[in-house]
Enzyme design. Structure first.
Site, short mmCIF file in Angstrom:
data_model
loop_
_atom_site.label_atom_id
_atom_site.label_comp_id
_atom_site.label_asym_id
_atom_site.label_seq_id
_atom_site.Cartn_x
_atom_site.Cartn_y
_atom_site.Cartn_z
N PRO A 52 0.72 -1.36 0.46
CG PRO A 52 -0.62 -1.17 1.89
CD PRO A 52 0.45 -1.55 1.01
N GLY A 88 6.67 2.66 2.50
CA GLY A 88 8.23 3.05 2.84
C GLY A 88 9.13 1.86 1.36
CG HIS A 100 -25.70 11.56 14.85
ND1 HIS A 100 -26.30 10.78 13.29
CD2 HIS A 100 -24.98 10.61 14.17
CE1 HIS A 100 -26.16 10.33 12.74
NE2 HIS A 100 -24.50 10.17 13.23
CD GLU A 101 -21.55 12.19 16.22
OE1 GLU A 101 -20.68 11.28 16.31
OE2 GLU A 101 -21.42 12.74 15.15
CG HIS A 106 -22.23 7.55 15.14
ND1 HIS A 106 -22.88 5.78 14.63
CD2 HIS A 106 -21.88 8.20 15.41
CE1 HIS A 106 -23.19 6.72 13.82
NE2 HIS A 106 -22.81 7.97 14.29
CG ASP A 154 -22.68 7.67 10.45
OD1 ASP A 154 -21.39 7.82 10.46
OD2 ASP A 154 -23.92 8.59 11.09
P1 ADP Z 1 5.92 4.15 -0.50
O1 ADP Z 1 6.89 4.60 -1.76
O2 ADP Z 1 5.56 3.06 0.15
O3 ADP Z 1 4.37 4.96 -1.03
P2 ADP Z 1 7.98 5.73 0.71
O4 ADP Z 1 9.27 4.82 0.68
O5 ADP Z 1 7.72 7.34 0.20
O6 ADP Z 1 6.29 5.26 0.80
O7 ADP Z 1 7.44 6.74 2.42
C1 ADP Z 1 7.27 7.92 2.94
C2 ADP Z 1 7.94 8.17 4.07
O8 ADP Z 1 7.19 7.37 4.62
C3 ADP Z 1 9.53 7.55 3.79
O9 ADP Z 1 10.60 8.91 3.76
C4 ADP Z 1 10.26 7.58 5.20
O10 ADP Z 1 10.23 9.29 6.05
C5 ADP Z 1 7.96 7.41 5.67
N1 ADP Z 1 8.50 6.03 5.93
C6 ADP Z 1 7.04 4.87 5.16
N2 ADP Z 1 7.58 3.59 5.48
C7 ADP Z 1 8.57 3.78 6.73
C8 ADP Z 1 9.06 2.65 7.17
N3 ADP Z 1 8.98 1.36 6.70
N4 ADP Z 1 9.97 2.93 8.20
C9 ADP Z 1 10.38 4.27 8.24
N5 ADP Z 1 9.92 5.18 7.66
C10 ADP Z 1 9.20 4.98 6.97
ZN ZN Z 2 -22.66 9.89 12.70
#
Ligand code: ADP
Ligand code: ZN
Ligand code: MG
Length: 626
Positions: free
Chosen positions: A208, A212, A431-432, A435, A508
């Site tokens: 996703p 990282g 409402h809240e 929930h 909702d």
């Molecule tokens: P992706 O390429 O998977 O969309 P990125 O590598 O660009 O995500 O992540 C964006 C930023 O989020 C990184 O530069 C870092 O600062 C932080 N980050 C994301 N995942 C990690 C991780 N596993 N460990 C440390 N920092 C992370």
């Molecule tokens: Zn609501």
């Protein structure tokens, strides 16, 4: 690690500008010159000139193409005056001058004529070149026209200040292990080839957004100590057909020269989209050509002598062309998933090194409250907390800054400026609390941590914050049903108390219906429809990432799906109504308290909610009736 950008403004452009300036100056001087330095000469009509010739008054004549100049004879003391006249087509003129004994000659050609004609030849091409340059520069590439097919890859050079290593990445241990292996291949390929093993060519990082992947690839570059070519998939896709494939070719040419090395293609899905799915009328030619070139290149290099490893990242593996994934290409897929509890703690640890943390901050507790957060979210969280601390004039970041930051990220910013009238406020309060009461009883939706009627975020007038108590990877039917009931709790409270309903529950209802639809169509949770997937193809990698259109189903099935979805939601609605009417006194008590204080949270809230009684006739188990 630093980025050495191979593209810089070309020298030829600077030279072009200087030339342009010079020609401009010449042109102006040339235009100004004759008018500036020519002495003013009185003009006379041609007829007068002829008379003067015939009257023997003229001494000398110089005949030019556009002008005749002549000097009158001395009249004793001063030398004769000079006049100019415009010639007419007069073939008799030489004869007349001759007859009257006047000295005459043609004017010499203007001295700078060679220069003018040179300008005439040189300036138009120069202007053309200047315009061309202008457009090339505007079209983005600072590289000039001739290098349009050059890859835009950035090369990372080792040994610079901000080198990223595996120590900067946390919470994705399996992926790290796999990539450590890749680094080994690059560092000592002999060890593997001697024994006859084939070094993998392509490694695909899948996960996703924000987990990282890009960071990991940079860490590989930092660890491996080999050249690292980095390019984003979207940079291959250009306006001009054929540029993308030329770039791929060029990129691999450069890479092979520098082997062993790594080529990293970020956002691979920009070029690697399945050819079958890319449209009816032949799809996108450019992308297809680029993809084909990439496949060719990956097949082209023998993994023995030139160790070029292609890393790529995508968050939509299901949309990739199957040809990319077959052995010999991206045959290794490394899942970079959202971190678990200890992973989140480790990531928080890394990022909070950069801020001043108070000694009392408990990162583990923060990690526990942030299930589902990816690495990028956590990095953002630390920053938000630090911003809040600074805004509150604190020297260090405290636990409460983190708590507020989490709330901000989950629910959006507080909007104190949005003023509701008393009636609206009362409705929102009920409402809240609705929930919260249903959420406190029903399984599946975490612990209610806070109720607030201070508007937040884009649309919420009030909100109920529920935080999961643990990481969940599976949900059962009861829990999903419970979530739907909780979502309907707000609207049910309005119905029960006011006998009327408002527009406030739209979001909702949307979410409740989506969930119910997924129960029926994706998770096979309906007795009537059975364990079938009614969504359109394509395996879903990540839980609930996109709305999938329905598979082709018969009309009856479509009707049955609609009925089942409706049945689930209505059942949840009834459950919510039952719980709330059973606890009506508590509902009113908490709501009036909320109206007074605007926020109820923590221990206070837990005590109030612990008084909730289950509905009198406990609702049937879901699977018994659906
Ligand atoms: P992706 O390429 O998977 O969309 P990125 O590598 O660009 O995500 O992540 C964006 C930023 O989020 C990184 O530069 C870092 O600062 C932080 N980050 C994301 N995942 C990690 C991780 N596993 N460990 C440390 N920092 C992370
Ligand atoms: Zn609501
Ligand atoms: Mg990325």
């Amino acid at each position: 690690m630093a980025i050495k950008d191979q593209s810089r403004p070309p020298r030829s452009r600077q030279i072009g500008n200087v030339l342009l300036l010079l020609t401009g100056v010449f042109l102006i001087v040339n235009l100004v010159f004759p008018n500036l330095f020519a002495p003013p000469v009185p003009r006379v009509p041609y007829s007068l000139f002829i008379h003067q010739v015939q009257d023997q008054e003229v001494d000398r004549v110089s005949v030019g193409q556009n002008e005749i100049r002549y000097q009158l004879k001395d009249n004793g003391e001063e030398s004769g005056q000079v006049f100019a006249t415009t010639p007419i087509f007069d073939l008799e003129l030489p004869k007349r001058l001759e007859e009257n004994g006047i000295e005459f000659a043609a004017t010499p050609p203007p001295q700078n004529r060679w220069f003018t004609s040179l300008l005439g030849w040189v300036i138009p091409p120069l202007i053309f070149v200047a315009i061309w340059q202008f457009f090339i520069n505007r079209s983005g590439g600072p590289q000039g026209a001739l290098s349009i097919g050059k890859s835009k890859a950035k090369v990372y050079v080792e040994g610079e200040a901000e080198r990223i290593t595996f120590a900067d990445v946390a919470g994705v241990e399996e992926a790290k292990t796999e990539l450590v292996e890749i680094v080994d291949f690059l560092k000592s390929p002999k060890r593997f080839t001697q024994i006859g093993a084939r070094i993998p060519k392509g490694v695909l990082l899948v996960g996703p957004p924000g987990t990282g992947k890009t960071l990991m690839a940079k860490a590989v570059a930092g660890e491996a100590g080999v050249p690292f070519f980095s390019i984003s998939g979207s940079e291959f896709v250009e306006l001009f057909v054929g540029v993308g494939s030329a770039r791929v070719r060029d990129l691999f040419e450069q890479a092979k020269k520098q082997a062993p090395c790594i080529v990293f293609i970020d956002e691979l899905d920009a070029i690697g989209k399945s050819r079958a799915s890319s449209g009816f009328y032949g799809g996108n030619d450019e992308r297809e050509q680029t993809l084909n070139q990439l496949l060719t290149e990956m097949d082209g290099f023998a993994a023995g002598d030139e160790t070029v490893i292609v890393l790529a990242a995508t968050n939509r593996p299901e949309s990739l062309d199957p040809a990319l994934l077959r052995p010999g290409r991206f045959d290794r897929q490394v899942l970079v998933d959202r971190p678990d509890l200890s992973g989140r703690e480790a990531i928080l640890n890394i990022h909070s090194q950069k801020v001043k943390l108070d000694a009392t901050v408990d990162l583990r507790a923060i990690a526990a409250r942030t299930p589902g957060f990816a690495g990028a979210d956590l990095a953002n969280l630390v920053n938000e907390a630090a911003l809040l601390a600074a805004r509150n004039q604190r020297q260090t970041v405290m636990q409460e800054d983190f708590a507020e930051a989490i709330e901000r990220l989950v629910a959006g910013l507080e909007k104190k400026s949005r003023v509701m009238n008393e009636k609206e406020k009362t409705i929102v309060a009920y409402h809240e609390v609705g929930h919260a009461l249903v959420g406190a009883l029903m399984p599946g939706s975490g612990k209610v941590e806070k109720i607030s009627i201070i508007p937040r975020g884009m649309a919420a007038l009030g909100y109920t914050l529920q935080l999961p108590t643990e990481d969940r990877f599976l949900m059962d039917q009861d829990e999903l049903q419970g979530q739907i009931a909780t979502l309907l709790g707000g609207r049910s409270a309005e119905e029960l108390i006011f006998g009327n309903i408002t527009t406030g529950a739209a979001n909702d209802l949307q979410r409740a219906t989506d969930l119910a639809e997924r129960m029926v169509m994706a998770y096979g949770m309906s007795k009537v429809l059975g364990p079938l997937a009614y969504q359109q193809g394509q395996q879903q990698m990540f839980l609930g990432n996109e709305a999938n259109p329905r598979r082709m189903v018969s009309e009856q099935t479509a009707e049955a799906i609609d009925q089942e979805v409706k049945a689930i939601v209505e059942k949840a609605h009834q459950q919510a109504l039952d719980i709330l009417s059973q606890n009506r006194d508590l509902l009113e008590a908490i709501a009036s308290k909320l109206l007074a204080t605007e926020v109820i949270e923590g221990q206070n809230l837990h005590e109030l909610l612990s008084q909730v009684k289950p509905a009198e006739q406990p609702a049937d188990k879901v699977h018994a009736s659906v």
